[in-house]
Design an enzyme around this catalytic site. Structure first.
Site, mmCIF file in Angstrom:
data_model
loop_
_atom_site.group_PDB
_atom_site.id
_atom_site.type_symbol
_atom_site.label_atom_id
_atom_site.label_comp_id
_atom_site.label_asym_id
_atom_site.label_seq_id
_atom_site.Cartn_x
_atom_site.Cartn_y
_atom_site.Cartn_z
ATOM 1 N N LYS A 136 0.818 -1.213 0.000
ATOM 2 C CA LYS A 136 0.000 0.000 0.000
ATOM 3 C C LYS A 136 0.859 1.275 0.000
ATOM 4 O O LYS A 136 0.434 2.314 -0.493
ATOM 5 C CB LYS A 136 -0.925 0.036 1.223
ATOM 6 C CG LYS A 136 -1.834 -1.166 1.407
ATOM 7 C CD LYS A 136 -2.889 -1.270 0.327
ATOM 8 C CE LYS A 136 -3.996 -2.254 0.660
ATOM 9 N NZ LYS A 136 -3.575 -3.664 0.667
HETATM 10 C C1 PLP Z 1 -4.209 -4.799 0.234
HETATM 11 C C2 PLP Z 1 -3.378 -6.014 0.169
HETATM 12 C C3 PLP Z 1 -3.627 -7.028 -0.769
HETATM 13 C C4 PLP Z 1 -4.782 -6.956 -1.742
HETATM 14 O O1 PLP Z 1 -4.637 -5.934 -2.671
HETATM 15 P P1 PLP Z 1 -5.929 -5.391 -3.479
HETATM 16 O O2 PLP Z 1 -5.455 -4.223 -4.220
HETATM 17 O O3 PLP Z 1 -6.939 -5.055 -2.414
HETATM 18 O O4 PLP Z 1 -6.381 -6.524 -4.321
HETATM 19 C C5 PLP Z 1 -2.777 -8.113 -0.787
HETATM 20 N N1 PLP Z 1 -1.768 -8.236 0.087
HETATM 21 C C6 PLP Z 1 -1.503 -7.302 1.010
HETATM 22 C C7 PLP Z 1 -0.390 -7.503 1.961
HETATM 23 C C8 PLP Z 1 -2.296 -6.154 1.078
HETATM 24 O O5 PLP Z 1 -2.026 -5.213 1.997
#
Ligand code: PLP
Length: 496
Positions: free
Chosen positions: A112
């Site tokens: 993120k």
């Molecule tokens: C948010 C997240 C995901 C999923 O990503 P999306 O964009 O919601 O599909 C996968 N792994 C981790 C560690 C995340 O923080």
């Protein structure tokens, strides 16, 4: 470049899309068309730094930002002191056809950060462009990782505040501590008595309520979103797909133009969708493999063409993927519907009213030309963590393990031998108890807190515990507030 809503309506500029987050009527903003790049443009990336690659990609989308604004925002977001690897998104070789794209070297140890280190700059600039004098109030629903990444991105950014709702029982101990120890004068963290979908549904209701907007306006504030429904979250993620490809070229691992697969651990569909946007721009992508955990609503969607939330919700060791309503899928539906906003609107109404919709076999088959999908249950996820350590000497987190397992299963089923990049989304230290249990057995972690697990993991992996985890032990918990999952209580919590 202008932006359209997936549910139809007037076009807006990039900065307007980023400032408002969600389109009126609940739609998501998408680019009016996909900018096209050629092989030479892609080959040139291989000689650039990550920040330069980001400027190259973003310039195609953010047409009402000046080149100087984009460059300064990117330099600030991907500054060497914010990431603990100079490559920002390093590509690690596992075998001669399997690679790990590590997206967890930012301040909060999950992918993120790739977007949320940049988004606050884009929002701030957008507010200035719009002559917005009100405070930008960012509301976030998090399944664990977005919350902390948004708090870190927005903390102490002038003219903004950031309020995060997380599901009380749905995040790891480290995730919870990361959020509740956040300082800064403009951050707030609230536990919702429900699961992630409850938190997300509540936040969406706040965004679409005219009464709430009016009340906020009266207080000199305007709402915006840092969730992946905001186009400003999506666009920085397109960069690392190009970046991984460029690294493969510069290593001589692929010829320019050779297709590469990506397997992506998926929840809200933001990460994998960015890969699809890169593909639509001209990046040679073979398959996008959508990897789910036991909450495999997307696996079923890709195989049947029907999306249904009539199913149980499971809490898993990959909580950032514990989702039944995958918001960004709407952007893919818009493409699947040949950009017919009315049709998307019908599907989204059906989803809201009856919990399901169906795109039909023809559209499903068209999607299957690009997408494959699979899932890993808890046992397979744990097994994959242990196997990856034995086979490749790499310790991966449960989200990444879901993807690695789905890739094994995909290769066994299809014999597709193309080079494939596993998108690695979190540091194993963020989920150290589950990772350690996978490596040593559940009984080995009995009675150990997250910090003891981290210490043990350090011995096993040889990778030092990141300081962001170590320091949590001594930081005071600053946020204690809880609230119910209904709209009224969440609205009140924000207004307070
Ligand atoms: C948010 C997240 C995901 C999923 O990503 P999306 O964009 O919601 O599909 C996968 N792994 C981790 C560690 C995340 O923080």
């Amino acid at each position: 470049m202008s932006y359209l809503s997936t549910r139809g309506g007037a076009a807006v500029t990039a900065s307007q899309a980023i400032l408002t987050g969600l389109a009126p009527g609940g739609g998501l903003y998408v680019p009016a068309m996909f900018p096209q790049v050629d092989r030479r443009w892609i080959a040139n990336l291989s000689r650039m730094s990550y920040a330069e690659r980001a400027v190259a990609v973003l310039s195609h989308y953010l047409e009402d930002y000046t080149p100087r604004e984009i460059e300064q925002a990117v330099q600030a977001a991907y500054a060497p002191d914010r990431f603990d690897d100079p490559a920002i998104a390093p590509l690690r070789t596992l075998t001669d056809s399997t690679y790990l794209l590590e997206l967890f070297h930012g301040p909060t140890l999950a992918f993120k950060d790739m977007a949320l280190q940049l988004l606050p700059h884009l929002v701030r600039l957008a507010a200035d462009k719009a002559g917005e004098k009100r405070e930008i109030s960012i509301l976030v629903a998090t399944s664990g990782d977005t919350g902390k990444a948004a708090l870190e991105g927005f903390r102490d950014v002038p003219g903004t505040s950031c309020t995060v709702f997380y599901p009380e029982e749905g995040v790891s101990d480290i995730q919870k501590l990361q959020m509740t120890t956040t300082g800064g004068s403009n951050t707030r963290v609230i536990a919702v008595e429900g699961n992630f979908d409850d938190a997300q549904t509540g936040v969406k209701a706040l965004f679409t309520s005219p009464a709430f907007a009016e009340e906020m306006n009266r207080r000199g504030r305007v709402l915006s979103s840092a969730n992946s429904i905001n186009f400003g979250r999506l666009v920085p993620q397109i960069v690392y797909y190009f970046s991984a490809y460029a690294d493969l070229i510069s290593r001589g691992a692929i010829a320019i133009g050779e297709p590469v697969n990506f397997v992506v651990p998926t929840g809200n569909f933001g990460d994998i969708l960015a890969g699809d946007y890169a593909r639509r721009m001209g990046l040679p992508v073979g398959r996008l493999i959508c990897a789910s955990n036991r909450n495999n609503v997307l696996t079923d969607f890709f195989s049947t063409g029907r999306y249904s939330t009539h199913r149980l919700f499971y809490k898993t060791s990959s909580p950032s993927m514990d989702i039944l309503i995958s918001s960004n899928l709407e952007r893919l539906l818009y493409e699947a519907a040949d950009r017919d906003g009315m049709l998307v609107d019908v599907w989204m109404r059906q989803l809201k009213e009856s919990g399901s919709y169906s795109i039909g076999e023809q559209r499903r088959d068209a999607l299957a030309k690009v997408y494959d999908a699979g899932f890993a249950d808890e046992r397979c996820t744990a097994m994959e963590i242990a196997e990856m350590q034995t086979r490749a000497g790499v310790v991966i987190d449960p989200h990444t393990a879901v993807a690695a397992y789905v890739l094994d299963e995909y290769r066994a089923r299809t014999h597709d031998a193309r080079p494939t990049v596993i998108v690695s989304t979190a540091s194993p230290y963020k989920f150290c108890a589950d990772v350690l249990a996978s490596l040593k057995g559940r009984s080995a972690v009995e009675g150990m807190d997250a910090f003891a697990c981290a210490e043990e993991l350090e011995k096993l992996s040889g990778i030092p515990t990141p300081k962001q985890v170590r320091e949590l032990k001594s930081l005071p918990v600053l946020h204690h507030r809880r609230c119910g999952k209904d709209y009224e209580q969440m609205a009140q919590a924000v207004l307070d």
